[in-house]
Design an enzyme around this catalytic site. Structure first.
Site, PDB file in Angstrom:
ATOM      1  N   PHE A  22      65.414  48.972  65.076  1.00  0.00           N
ATOM      2  CA  PHE A  22      65.345  50.440  64.532  1.00  0.00           C
ATOM      3  C   PHE A  22      66.805  50.795  64.224  1.00  0.00           C
ATOM      4  O   PHE A  22      67.584  50.616  65.049  1.00  0.00           O
ATOM      5  CB  PHE A  22      64.732  51.200  65.632  1.00  0.00           C
ATOM      6  CG  PHE A  22      63.212  51.348  65.373  1.00  0.00           C
ATOM      7  CD1 PHE A  22      62.567  49.974  65.493  1.00  0.00           C
ATOM      8  CD2 PHE A  22      62.573  52.440  64.851  1.00  0.00           C
ATOM      9  CE1 PHE A  22      60.967  50.068  65.554  1.00  0.00           C
ATOM     10  CE2 PHE A  22      61.144  52.312  64.781  1.00  0.00           C
ATOM     11  CZ  PHE A  22      60.297  51.136  65.102  1.00  0.00           C
TER      12      PHE A  22
ATOM     13  N   PRO B 239      75.836  45.080  76.478  1.00  0.00           N
ATOM     14  CA  PRO B 239      75.551  43.978  75.442  1.00  0.00           C
ATOM     15  C   PRO B 239      74.477  44.481  74.357  1.00  0.00           C
ATOM     16  O   PRO B 239      73.784  45.377  74.550  1.00  0.00           O
ATOM     17  CB  PRO B 239      74.850  42.990  76.438  1.00  0.00           C
ATOM     18  CG  PRO B 239      74.511  43.690  77.632  1.00  0.00           C
ATOM     19  CD  PRO B 239      75.488  44.999  77.729  1.00  0.00           C
TER      20      PRO B 239
ATOM     21  N   ASN C 258      70.592  59.627  76.813  1.00  0.00           N
ATOM     22  CA  ASN C 258      70.416  60.087  75.303  1.00  0.00           C
ATOM     23  C   ASN C 258      69.168  61.004  75.080  1.00  0.00           C
ATOM     24  O   ASN C 258      68.278  60.865  76.163  1.00  0.00           O
ATOM     25  CB  ASN C 258      70.852  59.281  74.227  1.00  0.00           C
ATOM     26  CG  ASN C 258      69.718  58.236  74.051  1.00  0.00           C
ATOM     27  OD1 ASN C 258      68.535  58.145  74.038  1.00  0.00           O
ATOM     28  ND2 ASN C 258      70.408  57.054  74.510  1.00  0.00           N
TER      29      ASN C 258
ATOM     30  N   LYS D 100      78.667  60.031  95.583  1.00  0.00           N
ATOM     31  CA  LYS D 100      78.585  61.057  94.731  1.00  0.00           C
ATOM     32  C   LYS D 100      80.167  61.893  94.473  1.00  0.00           C
ATOM     33  O   LYS D 100      80.712  61.706  95.543  1.00  0.00           O
ATOM     34  CB  LYS D 100      77.888  62.315  95.223  1.00  0.00           C
ATOM     35  CG  LYS D 100      77.616  63.420  94.071  1.00  0.00           C
ATOM     36  CD  LYS D 100      76.762  64.540  94.794  1.00  0.00           C
ATOM     37  CE  LYS D 100      76.739  65.679  93.986  1.00  0.00           C
ATOM     38  NZ  LYS D 100      76.195  66.910  94.631  1.00  0.00           N
TER      39      LYS D 100
ATOM     40  N   ILE E  33      71.147  44.045  73.038  1.00  0.00           N
ATOM     41  CA  ILE E  33      70.144  43.135  73.468  1.00  0.00           C
ATOM     42  C   ILE E  33      69.461  42.588  72.217  1.00  0.00           C
ATOM     43  O   ILE E  33      69.092  41.450  72.464  1.00  0.00           O
ATOM     44  CB  ILE E  33      69.147  44.080  74.254  1.00  0.00           C
ATOM     45  CG1 ILE E  33      69.660  44.871  75.298  1.00  0.00           C
ATOM     46  CG2 ILE E  33      67.780  43.271  74.462  1.00  0.00           C
ATOM     47  CD1 ILE E  33      68.777  45.752  76.190  1.00  0.00           C
TER      48      ILE E  33
ATOM     49  N   LYS F 194      72.770  41.638  62.610  1.00  0.00           N
ATOM     50  CA  LYS F 194      71.935  41.311  63.820  1.00  0.00           C
ATOM     51  C   LYS F 194      70.965  40.180  63.471  1.00  0.00           C
ATOM     52  O   LYS F 194      70.246  39.675  64.429  1.00  0.00           O
ATOM     53  CB  LYS F 194      71.235  42.554  64.529  1.00  0.00           C
ATOM     54  CG  LYS F 194      72.177  43.581  64.940  1.00  0.00           C
ATOM     55  CD  LYS F 194      71.535  44.796  65.792  1.00  0.00           C
ATOM     56  CE  LYS F 194      72.312  45.931  65.916  1.00  0.00           C
ATOM     57  NZ  LYS F 194      72.328  46.565  67.146  1.00  0.00           N
TER      58      LYS F 194
HETATM   59  O1  C5P Z   1      73.457  49.165  66.332  1.00  0.00           O
HETATM   60  P1  C5P Z   1      72.601  50.143  66.671  1.00  0.00           P
HETATM   61  O2  C5P Z   1      72.629  50.632  67.949  1.00  0.00           O
HETATM   62  O3  C5P Z   1      72.452  51.359  65.677  1.00  0.00           O
HETATM   63  O4  C5P Z   1      71.057  49.244  66.510  1.00  0.00           O
HETATM   64  C1  C5P Z   1      70.169  49.693  66.579  1.00  0.00           C
HETATM   65  C2  C5P Z   1      69.118  48.632  67.146  1.00  0.00           C
HETATM   66  O5  C5P Z   1      69.557  47.804  68.049  1.00  0.00           O
HETATM   67  C3  C5P Z   1      67.843  49.326  67.839  1.00  0.00           C
HETATM   68  O6  C5P Z   1      66.663  48.184  67.467  1.00  0.00           O
HETATM   69  C4  C5P Z   1      68.199  48.981  69.090  1.00  0.00           C
HETATM   70  O7  C5P Z   1      66.941  48.928  70.062  1.00  0.00           O
HETATM   71  C5  C5P Z   1      68.957  47.828  69.139  1.00  0.00           C
HETATM   72  N1  C5P Z   1      69.915  47.935  70.338  1.00  0.00           N
HETATM   73  C6  C5P Z   1      69.842  46.949  71.356  1.00  0.00           C
HETATM   74  N2  C5P Z   1      70.908  46.736  72.394  1.00  0.00           N
HETATM   75  C7  C5P Z   1      71.952  47.770  72.056  1.00  0.00           C
HETATM   76  C8  C5P Z   1      72.171  48.468  71.010  1.00  0.00           C
HETATM   77  C9  C5P Z   1      71.215  48.657  70.049  1.00  0.00           C
HETATM   78  O8  C5P Z   1      69.054  46.523  71.469  1.00  0.00           O
HETATM   79  N3  C5P Z   1      73.004  47.540  73.089  1.00  0.00           N
END
Ligand code: C5P
Length: 396
Positions: A323, A305, A210, A289, A307, A341
């Site tokens: 964030f 997952p 992204n 590839k 994190i 969360k």
């Molecule tokens: O649910 P969303 O992806 O919008 O949540 C954003 C927050 O969760 C951010 O702080 C992002 O770094 C964290 N996040 C994460 N692991 C993921 C998805 C999001 O740590 N797989």
């Protein structure tokens, strides 16, 4: 940027080859908003002329204790009266020895002795001079006297030798000066952060990623470090320099990021998830590839997952900050994620122009409600987030 706006810095330049870098330092300090007044020693003037410093600083350059330009003949006192700091860069072994012993036989040493502002010293000398017991003693004495030493760094020296003694580069020194002025509201805290995008491989050369630039995370890591924290930055692929004093662990995929986060986590007081972690990854990454066949193809995705949720769900979690980048319903979605969360704090922002800009406008959500921050360059937003976070942290 104007992180040194309103600061007056007296820059002492002594007689080392690194004096040529002091010219660039003046430019950088000025660009950061500082009002720089250069004091050149006799030795310094042998390397770079006063004219150069005058042109770059826009201020008169001072060299002489007996300079008649100061009406009251008190240059040694007046020059630092309203200064926020004296920075000596480069500082020779001789200058350090003089400072350690309180000698005042020229304008710069006299200013240092008569000052009532902090003294910052950036040593620059041959490695054997730096390692000499006398210089070590003088350095230790200066630190004991409350002087701040910046560097020296290791590397190739003008004399051709390699070792400790190089002056820090002008960019690093400017950063160090900016950091020096920050309140140490995170002193003694250990912070683990995620940054940037993740890259989920489809095959050895292709992947899903992204447009996260990592700028917000790197800015926040810098602000945390400058506020006194020890920072580990677990970062996806971005082309940004590691902020001074931070440790970067480079990762690619969400799974690697999770593993690196959990490895860095023991003993951390705070975890900040800033990374734009991919929600899904290809269920199978091809070993070789994938060849073009012309036929339609589909990629099966499997969820990654979360994190941040995993860290916040630990039995004794650190203070967790998330964030939320949303394109609508900022309050509802941000607060929803914070609750789901189990986060102490979430930083919400509306992404209208996509990720990656230099400015940011965010709203903080915590147990006490919503706290909008003014739209500002990312470094300023980062400092505001740090200040808010520091107020919420349990006392250490
Ligand atoms: O649910 P969303 O992806 O919008 O949540 C954003 C927050 O969760 C951010 O702080 C992002 O770094 C964290 N996040 C994460 N692991 C993921 C998805 C999001 O740590 N797989």
């Amino acid at each position: 940027m104007s992180e040194l706006k309103g600061r007056k810095v007296v820059l002492g330049v002594t007689g080392g080859v690194a004096a040529y870098k002091a010219a660039e330092l003046v430019r950088l300090l000025g660009k950061a908003g500082a009002d720089v007044h250069v004091v050149l020693t006799e030795g310094g003037a042998r390397f770079v002329t006063a004219v150069t410093f005058q042109a770059l600083s826009g201020n008169r350059v001072w060299t002489d204790l007996w300079d008649p330009r100061m009406d009251n003949n008190m240059a040694h006192i007046d020059l630092t009266r309203d200064a926020d700091a004296i920075l000596v860069a480069p500082a020779t072994a001789d200058l350090m020895a003089k400072l350690a012993h309180g000698l005042a036989d020229d304008l710069l040493t006299t200013l240092c002795l008569a000052r009532d502002c902090p003294l910052l010293v950036a040593p620059a000398m041959n490695r054997q001079m730096w390692e000499h017991p006398a210089t070590r003693r003088n350095g230790a004495q200066l630190v004991a006297d409350g002087v701040t030493l910046f560097g020296p760094a290791a590397g190739e020296q003008a004399c051709g030798e390699v070792g400790l003694g190089r002056m820090l580069e002008p960019e690093a020194l400017c950063e160090a000066v900016i950091g020096f002025f920050q309140p140490k509201v995170l002193a003694g805290r250990r912070i683990v952060m995620t940054a940037g995008p993740t890259f989920e491989a489809i095959d050895p050369v292709r992947g899903i990623t992204n447009s996260s630039s990592g700028k917000m995370a790197y800015g926040l890591a810098r602000a945390c470090e400058q506020a006194g924290a020890e920072v580990t930055l677990v970062s996806g692929p971005v082309a940004l320099p590691v902020p001074a004093g931070c440790t970067r662990v480079s990762v690619k995929s969400a799974l690697e990021m999770r593993e690196a986060v959990f490895a860095a986590l023991p003993g951390a007081d705070v975890f900040i998830g800033v990374a734009a972690v991919a929600d899904y990854r290809p269920a199978n990454s091809a070993e070789h590839k994938i060849k073009k066949s012309g036929a339609e193809m589909s990629i099966t995705l499997t969820p990654n997952p979360d994190i941040l949720a995993d860290v916040a769900g630990l039995p004794n979690p650190p203070f967790c900050v998330g964030f939320a980048a949303e394109s609508r319903n900022l309050d509802e979605y941000s607060e929803g994620k914070r609750k789901a969360k189990k986060l102490s704090l979430i930083v919400g922002n509306l992404v209208q122009d996509g990720l990656g800009g230099d400015d940011n406008e965010v709203v903080l959500f915590d147990d006490a409600g919503r706290h909008p921050l003014p739209k500002a360059p990312k470094p300023d937003v980062a400092r505001d987030i740090v200040a808010h976070m520091a107020r919420l942290l349990p006392k250490n």
